[in-house]
Design a protein around this motif. Structure first.
Motif, mmCIF file in Angstrom:
data_model
loop_
_atom_site.group_PDB
_atom_site.id
_atom_site.type_symbol
_atom_site.label_atom_id
_atom_site.label_comp_id
_atom_site.label_asym_id
_atom_site.label_seq_id
_atom_site.Cartn_x
_atom_site.Cartn_y
_atom_site.Cartn_z
ATOM 1 N N THR A 53 48.873 80.071 43.546
ATOM 2 C CA THR A 53 48.943 78.429 43.926
ATOM 3 C C THR A 53 47.811 77.764 43.193
ATOM 4 O O THR A 53 48.105 76.533 42.848
ATOM 5 N N VAL A 56 48.627 77.227 39.557
ATOM 6 C CA VAL A 56 49.770 76.170 39.683
ATOM 7 C C VAL A 56 49.353 74.581 39.588
ATOM 8 O O VAL A 56 49.804 73.967 39.081
ATOM 9 N N LYS A 57 48.511 74.417 40.696
ATOM 10 C CA LYS A 57 47.600 73.269 40.796
ATOM 11 C C LYS A 57 47.040 72.702 39.745
ATOM 12 O O LYS A 57 47.248 71.693 39.141
ATOM 13 N N ASP A 60 49.552 71.615 36.933
ATOM 14 C CA ASP A 60 49.974 70.395 37.202
ATOM 15 C C ASP A 60 48.777 69.242 37.255
ATOM 16 O O ASP A 60 49.421 68.214 36.581
ATOM 17 N N TYR A 61 47.778 69.508 37.385
ATOM 18 C CA TYR A 61 46.765 68.426 37.160
ATOM 19 C C TYR A 61 46.527 68.300 35.946
ATOM 20 O O TYR A 61 46.306 67.024 35.196
ATOM 21 N N ILE A 63 48.545 68.599 33.212
ATOM 22 C CA ILE A 63 49.816 67.872 32.812
ATOM 23 C C ILE A 63 49.796 66.470 33.010
ATOM 24 O O ILE A 63 50.054 65.625 32.269
ATOM 25 N N SER A 64 49.479 66.072 34.547
ATOM 26 C CA SER A 64 49.288 64.873 35.038
ATOM 27 C C SER A 64 48.023 64.086 34.194
ATOM 28 O O SER A 64 48.118 63.095 33.720
ATOM 29 N N SER A 189 51.943 67.499 24.734
ATOM 30 C CA SER A 189 52.486 67.513 25.971
ATOM 31 C C SER A 189 54.039 68.100 25.880
ATOM 32 O O SER A 189 54.488 68.504 25.128
#
Length: 189
Positions: A53, A56-57, A60-61, A63-64, A189
């Motif tokens: 988890t 994955v976070k 995601d961060y 990518i953001s 990206s």
């Protein structure tokens, strides 16, 4: 080649450009604040350990963060291009002022040349009194002072024009560099 810059068709007024530049600056600051927040989230996620988890976070961060960096570059490019347009107005104004000063200087020189044709004795003989002769002499001094003032102002405007041209060239280089950075960010990206 700086006359080319002045012939650009201006899409926005200087006031509209100034507002757009301020808006881009605020937007740029906002995006950079979000980038910092995401960076803090990544650091916090890294300190929590290595669960699926959390990984994955972190992904995601990241990518953001990358998307925000892309947006930041795009805003910076927009802002630089607006600043270049704004400088083009300034450059155009300076070039017009230089032409006006050149005309004023030419006019002063013509007047001085006319006065110079009449020597001091002729001025004295032409005028009915000593006061009139003195007045004529004073007008020559005034013309000389006016000429000196116009030349000084012309020199100042030319220096300002030179500064504006240098700023525009630097901003164009910044746009090229930021476009290169943006291309690299998009490739990642």
């Amino acid at each position: 080649g700086h006359l080319l810059i002045a012939s650009i068709v201006f899409a926005a007024t200087p006031e509209e450009l100034k507002k757009a530049i301020e808006d881009r600056s605020k937007e740029f600051q906002g995006v950079n604040t979000k980038i910092q927040e995401v960076q803090n989230n990544i650091l916090a996620a890294e300190q929590k350990g290595k669960s699926l988890t959390q990984e994955v976070k972190k992904a995601d961060y990241r990518i953001s963060q990358l998307n925000l960096n892309i947006k930041s570059s795009q805003i910076k490019i927009d802002k630089l291009e607006l600043e270049i347009q704004s400088l083009a107005y300034d450059i155009n104004d300076k070039e017009m002022a230089i032409e006006a000063k050149k005309e004023a200087i030419a006019d002063f020189l013509r007047q001085l040349q006319e006065k110079d044709r009449e020597n001091t004795l002729m001025i004295f003989l032409k005028n009915k009194s000593l006061a009139e002769s003195f007045s004529e002499s004073q007008s020559i001094n005034n013309l000389s002072e006016g000429l000196a003032a116009e030349i000084d102002t012309l020199r100042i405007i030319k220096n300002e024009l030179s500064d504006n041209l240098e700023q525009a060239a630097n901003k164009k280089e910044d746009v090229v560099e930021e476009n290169f950075n943006l291309k690299n960010k998009k490739a990642i990206s």
